[in-house]
Enzyme design. Structure first.
Site, mmCIF file in Angstrom:
data_model
loop_
_atom_site.group_PDB
_atom_site.id
_atom_site.type_symbol
_atom_site.label_atom_id
_atom_site.label_comp_id
_atom_site.label_asym_id
_atom_site.label_seq_id
_atom_site.Cartn_x
_atom_site.Cartn_y
_atom_site.Cartn_z
ATOM 1 C CD GLU A 187 -15.705 -5.403 4.534
ATOM 2 O OE1 GLU A 187 -16.020 -6.536 4.098
ATOM 3 O OE2 GLU A 187 -15.746 -5.115 5.726
ATOM 4 C CB CYS B 244 5.404 -34.832 -4.704
ATOM 5 S SG CYS B 244 5.394 -36.608 -4.839
ATOM 6 N N GLY C 252 -16.582 -8.343 -2.959
ATOM 7 C CA GLY C 252 -17.257 -9.258 -3.879
ATOM 8 C C GLY C 252 -17.463 -8.757 -5.279
#
Ligand SMILES: Cc1ncc(COP(=O)(O)O)c(C=O)c1O
Length: 477
Positions: free
Chosen positions: A323, A395, A262
């Site tokens: 992490e 598309c 984070g």
């Protein structure tokens, strides 16, 4: 013709992402030449930048005088050459599936370097992790504790020497952040983790069969792109207090506290378009939070609490895990794309540029209306004095570089030099995280190639461009 800018652009990063002789260079390698050589669109990664980002984290650990176990969140980008660069830089790895575990082992991470998160692990995935004997399986519920125990029992039938599985418990302590709701993972409304009210019983349950499980840690990930230090500090304090309570209640001492990922990335180094974004988006996307500040504040608060509980010796013993994903790989990756079509809309006065990079390559641009700064790689020094509507090739009306829902989460127009024409190569910056790892071949569009630029100014293909034949892989007819 747009005028030339003579100072270094705000988006540039010295010795990495620069302008030389009016060309965009990535560690001295000319970006447009890479497209000429490998085609478009093209992901370009920088090994020196990955390394520098890891060194920055390691310096943060040195600043708090703690050996931190950094486990790269491979979900951010698990290309094998990226994993090799991370491995060579000397840190460990976090995986989120059997597939990522397989890739981590294949590239050469040792089992004790691997931790495994996930909300819905299958028996096979748990068996693979137990068989490998990884550092920690982070269990996400009390039920999952049972699954890991069953796995150990199951594997012992064929291999009686199977070791007890090392597990950590993932908590969800109701800590909010100022990131997107979809990226917040410590709220009780999120799908992750074990509630605070269940923590003690979960640990008691985990400790019931020490012959099957070794409960080694505790884990909270507050969420991705967390712009402030407070949620990290609150999470660390919460884990620390649980660790002390568990020790007092059960006599069991946990070995590690895992503060998750984070650490934010500043996507607005060039803030020239930021005026078009709402303030909260600006603050979140432009966050510049030093990892050393996060660690210092987390440890300061935990130390106060440890002192009050006469448990400082415990704090000094624990291993701290982080992490990081985005903060390692995001600004190490650039997506080069070519303008393929152009049109003007006389009724609105807009000029539209249609590129070959849609949200199938940058899913966050659609999911979260994530801002990736767009520059001209062909003319990076030209003043950006023209405004364009920019869109990808899919598309889908939503395949645009602005907020189709008109909530203003992306700029309505992208500023580029005047007179952009088909054939011009553009670059989306900070595009290394949650891009390659999430891309998909919608509309039968073969997935692009990726190259890794090295410190010596050479580059290697690290992902070949898919062929039409690749589009048929897996189909049975
Ligand atoms: C459990 C866990 N750890 C680490 C990360 C990596 O986060 P980031 O890429 O923001 O560092 C994530 C992603 O959100 C995650 O879910």
């Amino acid at each position: 013709m747009s005028a030339l800018v003579t100072t270094a652009p705000a988006w540039s990063i010295p010795d990495y992402l620069e302008v030389r002789n009016d060309r965009l260079v990535i560690n001295s390698v000319d970006a447009v030449s890479l497209v000429a050589q490998h085609g478009s669109p093209l992901f370009v990664f920088s090994e020196p930048r990955i390394r520098a980002n890891i060194v920055r984290l390691q310096q943060a650990a040195a600043a708090v005088e703690r050996p931190i176990k950094f486990c790269y969140a491979s979900k951010a980008n698990s290309n094998m050459s990226v994993l090799r660069a991370v491995l060579d830089a000397g840190i460990d790895i976090e995986v989120n599936s059997g597939g990522e575990l397989y890739k981590a082992l294949r590239i050469g991470f040792r089992p004790e370097q691997i931790i495994f998160n996930g909300t819905s692990k299958t028996d096979d995935e748990i068996d693979d992790a137990v068989r490998a004997g990884i550092y920690s399986i982070n269990v996400d519920s009390i039920y999952e504790i049972e699954l890991v125990e069953e796995s150990v029992r199951r594997l012992r039938q064929s291999n009686p020497n199977t070791s007890p599985a090392r597990v950590a418990l993932r908590l969800v302590p109701e800590i909010g952040t100022r990131s997107h709701l979809g990226l917040q993972t410590a709220l009780l409304t999120s799908k992750f983790g074990i509630s605070s009210s269940d923590v003690l019983s979960a640990f008691r349950r985990g400790l019931q069969h020490p012959d099957l499980l070794h409960v080694c840690g505790i884990h909270i990930h507050v969420g991705s792109q967390t712009p402030d230090v407070e949620p990290f500090a609150a999470a660390f304090k919460s884990m620390w207090e649980h660790l002390v309570a568990i020790q007092r209640e059960t006599g069991h001492t946990l070995e590690h506290i895992n503060l998750g990922g984070g650490i934010p990335v500043n996507y607005l180094r060039d803030s020239s378009q930021a005026d078009q974004l709402p303030e909260h988006e600006r603050e979140m996307l432009g966050a510049d939070l030093e990892p050393s500040v996060v660690l210092k504040e987390a440890l300061r608060i935990a130390r106060e609490s440890a002192r009050a509980a006469a448990a400082e010796h415990l704090l000094d013993q624990i291993t701290i895990l982080l992490e990081p994903g985005r903060s390692i790989i995001s600004d190490a990756g650039t997506l080069l794309t070519t303008v393929r079509n152009i049109k003007s809309r006389p009724e609105t006065g807009d000029v539209w540029l249609l590129t070959d990079a849609g949200y199938n390559l940058l899913l966050s641009m659609n999911n979260y209306k994530w801002y990736y700064h767009l520059i001209s790689a062909s003319r990076p020094t030209c003043q950006t004095d023209a405004e364009y509507k920019v869109a990808g090739p899919l598309c889908d009306s939503g395949d645009v570089y602005f907020d189709i829902e008109r909530e203003g989460r992306l700029p309505d127009y992208r500023r580029l030099p005047t007179d952009v024409k088909p054939g011009e190569v553009l670059a989306l910056l900070n595009a290394g995280a949650y891009s390659l790892a999430q891309m998909f071949p919608y509309n039968g569009r073969p997935l692009p190639a990726a190259v890794m630029v090295r410190g010596d100014g050479t580059s290697d293909l690290i992902r070949r461009r898919d062929t039409y034949e690749d589009l048929l892989q897996g189909d049975i007819w």
